[in-house]
Enzyme design. Structure first.
Site, PDB file in Angstrom:
ATOM      1  N   TRP A  50       0.804  -1.217   0.000  1.00  0.00           N
ATOM      2  CA  TRP A  50       0.000   0.000   0.000  1.00  0.00           C
ATOM      3  C   TRP A  50       0.840   1.271   0.000  1.00  0.00           C
ATOM      4  O   TRP A  50       0.340   2.338  -0.326  1.00  0.00           O
ATOM      5  CB  TRP A  50      -0.916   0.027   1.237  1.00  0.00           C
ATOM      6  CG  TRP A  50      -0.195  -0.197   2.524  1.00  0.00           C
ATOM      7  CD1 TRP A  50      -0.069  -1.370   3.202  1.00  0.00           C
ATOM      8  CD2 TRP A  50       0.541   0.774   3.295  1.00  0.00           C
ATOM      9  NE1 TRP A  50       0.696  -1.193   4.331  1.00  0.00           N
ATOM     10  CE2 TRP A  50       1.084   0.110   4.412  1.00  0.00           C
ATOM     11  CE3 TRP A  50       0.780   2.137   3.141  1.00  0.00           C
ATOM     12  CZ2 TRP A  50       1.850   0.757   5.370  1.00  0.00           C
ATOM     13  CZ3 TRP A  50       1.556   2.791   4.090  1.00  0.00           C
ATOM     14  CH2 TRP A  50       2.077   2.108   5.190  1.00  0.00           C
ATOM     15  N   ASN A  51       2.132   1.181   0.396  1.00  0.00           N
ATOM     16  CA  ASN A  51       2.877   2.424   0.615  1.00  0.00           C
ATOM     17  C   ASN A  51       3.295   3.117  -0.683  1.00  0.00           C
ATOM     18  O   ASN A  51       3.492   4.320  -0.715  1.00  0.00           O
ATOM     19  CB  ASN A  51       4.080   2.198   1.532  1.00  0.00           C
ATOM     20  CG  ASN A  51       5.044   1.160   1.007  1.00  0.00           C
ATOM     21  OD1 ASN A  51       4.706   0.330   0.171  1.00  0.00           O
ATOM     22  ND2 ASN A  51       6.266   1.191   1.511  1.00  0.00           N
TER      23      ASN A  51
ATOM     24  N   GLU B 200      10.973  -8.607  -2.310  1.00  0.00           N
ATOM     25  CA  GLU B 200      11.497  -7.352  -1.749  1.00  0.00           C
ATOM     26  C   GLU B 200      10.817  -7.191  -0.405  1.00  0.00           C
ATOM     27  O   GLU B 200       9.655  -6.812  -0.327  1.00  0.00           O
ATOM     28  CB  GLU B 200      11.199  -6.185  -2.700  1.00  0.00           C
ATOM     29  CG  GLU B 200      12.063  -4.962  -2.404  1.00  0.00           C
ATOM     30  CD  GLU B 200      11.311  -3.884  -1.656  1.00  0.00           C
ATOM     31  OE1 GLU B 200      11.505  -3.807  -0.419  1.00  0.00           O
ATOM     32  OE2 GLU B 200      10.554  -3.140  -2.273  1.00  0.00           O
ATOM     33  N   LEU B 201      11.556  -7.537   0.658  1.00  0.00           N
ATOM     34  CA  LEU B 201      10.952  -7.717   1.969  1.00  0.00           C
ATOM     35  C   LEU B 201      11.344  -6.600   2.933  1.00  0.00           C
ATOM     36  O   LEU B 201      11.715  -5.519   2.524  1.00  0.00           O
ATOM     37  CB  LEU B 201      11.356  -9.098   2.505  1.00  0.00           C
ATOM     38  CG  LEU B 201      11.048 -10.260   1.548  1.00  0.00           C
ATOM     39  CD1 LEU B 201      11.539 -11.589   2.115  1.00  0.00           C
ATOM     40  CD2 LEU B 201       9.571 -10.332   1.208  1.00  0.00           C
TER      41      LEU B 201
ATOM     42  N   GLY C 277       6.690  -6.700   0.445  1.00  0.00           N
ATOM     43  CA  GLY C 277       5.952  -6.664   1.697  1.00  0.00           C
ATOM     44  C   GLY C 277       6.805  -7.162   2.838  1.00  0.00           C
ATOM     45  O   GLY C 277       8.035  -7.128   2.774  1.00  0.00           O
ATOM     46  N   SER C 278       6.161  -7.656   3.875  1.00  0.00           N
ATOM     47  CA  SER C 278       6.883  -8.052   5.086  1.00  0.00           C
ATOM     48  C   SER C 278       7.637  -9.357   4.888  1.00  0.00           C
ATOM     49  O   SER C 278       7.254 -10.213   4.087  1.00  0.00           O
ATOM     50  CB  SER C 278       5.902  -8.202   6.253  1.00  0.00           C
ATOM     51  OG  SER C 278       5.121  -9.376   6.097  1.00  0.00           O
TER      52      SER C 278
ATOM     53  N   GLU D 238      11.473  -2.688  12.583  1.00  0.00           N
ATOM     54  CA  GLU D 238      11.201  -1.660  11.587  1.00  0.00           C
ATOM     55  C   GLU D 238      10.015  -0.818  12.055  1.00  0.00           C
ATOM     56  O   GLU D 238       8.970  -1.352  12.411  1.00  0.00           O
ATOM     57  CB  GLU D 238      10.895  -2.313  10.233  1.00  0.00           C
ATOM     58  CG  GLU D 238      10.725  -1.339   9.097  1.00  0.00           C
ATOM     59  CD  GLU D 238      10.515  -2.043   7.765  1.00  0.00           C
ATOM     60  OE1 GLU D 238      10.787  -1.407   6.727  1.00  0.00           O
ATOM     61  OE2 GLU D 238      10.070  -3.209   7.760  1.00  0.00           O
TER      62      GLU D 238
ATOM     63  N   LYS E 159      -2.238  -8.487  -7.542  1.00  0.00           N
ATOM     64  CA  LYS E 159      -3.088  -8.457  -6.363  1.00  0.00           C
ATOM     65  C   LYS E 159      -2.595  -7.284  -5.516  1.00  0.00           C
ATOM     66  O   LYS E 159      -1.601  -7.402  -4.785  1.00  0.00           O
ATOM     67  CB  LYS E 159      -2.998  -9.778  -5.591  1.00  0.00           C
ATOM     68  CG  LYS E 159      -4.052  -9.930  -4.484  1.00  0.00           C
ATOM     69  CD  LYS E 159      -3.662  -9.189  -3.251  1.00  0.00           C
ATOM     70  CE  LYS E 159      -4.774  -9.164  -2.224  1.00  0.00           C
ATOM     71  NZ  LYS E 159      -4.535  -8.150  -1.165  1.00  0.00           N
ATOM     72  N   PRO E 160      -3.243  -6.107  -5.601  1.00  0.00           N
ATOM     73  CA  PRO E 160      -2.794  -4.944  -4.822  1.00  0.00           C
ATOM     74  C   PRO E 160      -3.237  -5.046  -3.373  1.00  0.00           C
ATOM     75  O   PRO E 160      -4.103  -5.849  -3.020  1.00  0.00           O
ATOM     76  CB  PRO E 160      -3.478  -3.774  -5.533  1.00  0.00           C
ATOM     77  CG  PRO E 160      -4.744  -4.371  -6.068  1.00  0.00           C
ATOM     78  CD  PRO E 160      -4.420  -5.798  -6.431  1.00  0.00           C
ATOM     79  N   ALA E 161      -2.653  -4.201  -2.530  1.00  0.00           N
ATOM     80  CA  ALA E 161      -3.028  -4.147  -1.118  1.00  0.00           C
ATOM     81  C   ALA E 161      -4.492  -3.728  -0.986  1.00  0.00           C
ATOM     82  O   ALA E 161      -4.994  -2.907  -1.750  1.00  0.00           O
ATOM     83  CB  ALA E 161      -2.125  -3.173  -0.380  1.00  0.00           C
TER      84      ALA E 161
ATOM     85  N   CYS F 278      10.070   1.124   2.961  1.00  0.00           N
ATOM     86  CA  CYS F 278      10.936   0.015   3.369  1.00  0.00           C
ATOM     87  C   CYS F 278      12.404   0.409   3.394  1.00  0.00           C
ATOM     88  O   CYS F 278      13.224  -0.293   3.989  1.00  0.00           O
ATOM     89  CB  CYS F 278      10.724  -1.182   2.455  1.00  0.00           C
ATOM     90  SG  CYS F 278      10.897  -0.793   0.709  1.00  0.00           S
TER      91      CYS F 278
END
Length: 461
Positions: A132-133, A231-232, A209-210, A365, A156-158, A265
């Site tokens: 979402w960011n 990309e975490l 994401g996470s 984080e 699949k978006p947030a 991130c």
């Protein structure tokens, strides 16, 4: 009637739009369409794919204001930041439109009577799960290389920010990209993720994401041995050495730390400052942070928008409280505005001094506008502290000594490093992390590689 997802403005709590969610069966049908479309899309010429991507890029630039306004409404970031995101995201489409023409093979010297030919071809249908960011740029950064390589693509978006995905898809269709080549699915993240990972027709998962969710996707993709780009999470250190240009360091720290209300991130999470300059640096940084205006991103002069939701807000507040209880000093900020009824949460830009490693903020984080300052006396101490995390996405350091700079850069365990630079991201550069911050790179000449298979053929003469 399909179940509806209502999207809310995090700055006002107002409903923006309600959109239908897809069932697992509908996602499977989308995958089948993607699989069928791949048969033809992968065979289009590189020039044709490049031309369509170029048209998509031009339409995004043409509509940048409305796309930016949509980002601000569903994400909350200030409008000018949103414009910057749109143009940054469009840059990936422009870049990979050109890279589509540079998917080269090669011939290799062989034994007598043989020829060896190496070619590259598209991996297959790709499923992307985006955050979402950066609801615009995180899509284009993945979709552009995938389409350029000849892959079909499902996004699949947030659930907090799906409207930007629909807007991008509409412009892609207007550019001439077939609807089954680029699709958007909306719904429960875990359910759709399971459909993606279990389908043998999805040949690659790309996720931002996470780290915990990334690990689940990796585990669930093992049975079908999918290609993965991850990309975490990050926990970026920012080192300010004793010989740093302090005004530059403060300016770049502000750019890194408070962009998107600290919800990035790669933003600086731990400010590691030489003890001889800590007071001066902290004073300058606090003065600049105190100038930032917090509010609705569509209002004039706002620099910092809302925190995306209550979960993120609670984490930020708990980190501040934990640090203060353990002896940290609030130099500026430390206040917040909470409206649970509307679902609106704001945190003032905060600078903390006297931070130490006993505090949660040094290990988790933050994803919020909080800058904790910890000190060091020896550069190896700073590097050890910077590397003391399972994450390795981005790191920053400030020094005017080139020998010291080379030493620091070679010892930091991070995939992205900014030397006297708080904003190193660029479409022409490889973006990605080390350790538990991910696998693969996005952007640069490396960005198209994860979407390609290598085929080797030996020809007997």
């Amino acid at each position: 009637m399909p179940e509806q997802l209502t999207v809310y403005n995090p700055a006002t709590g107002e409903a923006i739009e309600s959109i239908p969610q897809q069932t697992a069966q509908e996602v499977e049908e989308a995958i089948e369409r993607s699989h069928q479309a791949f048969q033809s899309w992968s065979k289009t010429s590189a020039g044709e794919r490049a031309s369509l991507l170029r048209k998509w890029y031009e339409l995004i630039v043409e509509h940048k204001e409305e796309l930016a306004e949509l980002i601000t409404k569903e994400n909350g970031k200030p409008y000018q930041e949103a414009v910057g995101e749109v143009l940054y995201g469009a840059g990936y489409i422009e870049w990979f439109a050109e890279e589509a023409k540079r998917i080269y093979g090669r011939t290799v010297p062989a034994a007598a009577g043989k020829r060896i030919v190496v070619t590259r071809q598209a991996v297959g249908p790709v499923a992307a799960i985006t955050p979402w960011n950066f609801p615009n740029a995180m899509i284009t950064r993945k979709a552009a290389p995938a389409l350029a390589a000849g892959c079909t693509f499902i996004i699949k978006p947030a659930e907090d920010t799906p409207l930007s995905a629909y807007a991008l898809a509409r412009l892609a269709y207007e550019a001439g990209i077939p609807k089954d080549v680029l699709q958007v699915v909306i719904g429960d993240g875990a359910e759709i993720g399971n459909v993606f990972t279990s389908s043998p027709k999805i040949r690659k998962i790309t996720f931002t994401g996470s780290t915990p969710v990334g690990k689940i996707l990796m585990k669930n993709s093992a049975d079908t041995v999918k290609h993965m780009s991850m990309e975490l999470g990050g926990h970026a250190p920012l080192i300010v050495d004793e010989d740093a240009d302090l005004d530059l360091a403060v300016k770049q720290t502000m750019a890194s730390k408070f962009r998107n209300a600290g919800q990035t991130c790669v933003c600086a999470n731990r400010l590691i400052v030489h003890e001889s300059i800590k007071d001066e640096f902290a004073k300058k940084l606090s003065e600049e942070a105190a100038k930032l205006k917090v509010g609705n991103g569509l209002e004039e002069g706002v620099n910092v928008g809302p925190v995306i939701n209550k979960k993120g807000f609670d984490k930020i507040v708990s980190q501040i409280n934990d640090a203060v209880e353990k002896g940290a000093k609030v130099l500026t900020g430390g206040t917040y505005d909470q409206n649970d009824e509307k679902g609106c949460y704001f945190v003032t830009p905060t600078v903390l001094a006297d931070v130490d490693t006993s505090m949660n903020i040094m290990h988790e984080e933050t994803f919020g506008p909080v800058a904790p300052i910890v000190t060091f006396s020896d550069i190896d101490e700073a590097i050890k502290l910077a590397n003391d995390t399972p994450f390795g996405l981005a790191a920053y350091f400030f020094t005017e000594n080139y020998r010291r700079g080379i030493y620091i850069s070679e010892h930091l365990e991070y995939g992205i490093i900014g030397w006297n630079d708080g904003g190193p991201s660029a479409v022409q550069a490889p973006f990605g992390g080390m350790k538990e911050s991910g696998i693969g790179r996005e952007g640069g000449t490396e960005g198209i590689e994860p979407y390609l298979e290598t085929k080797y053929m030996s020809i007997g003469l």
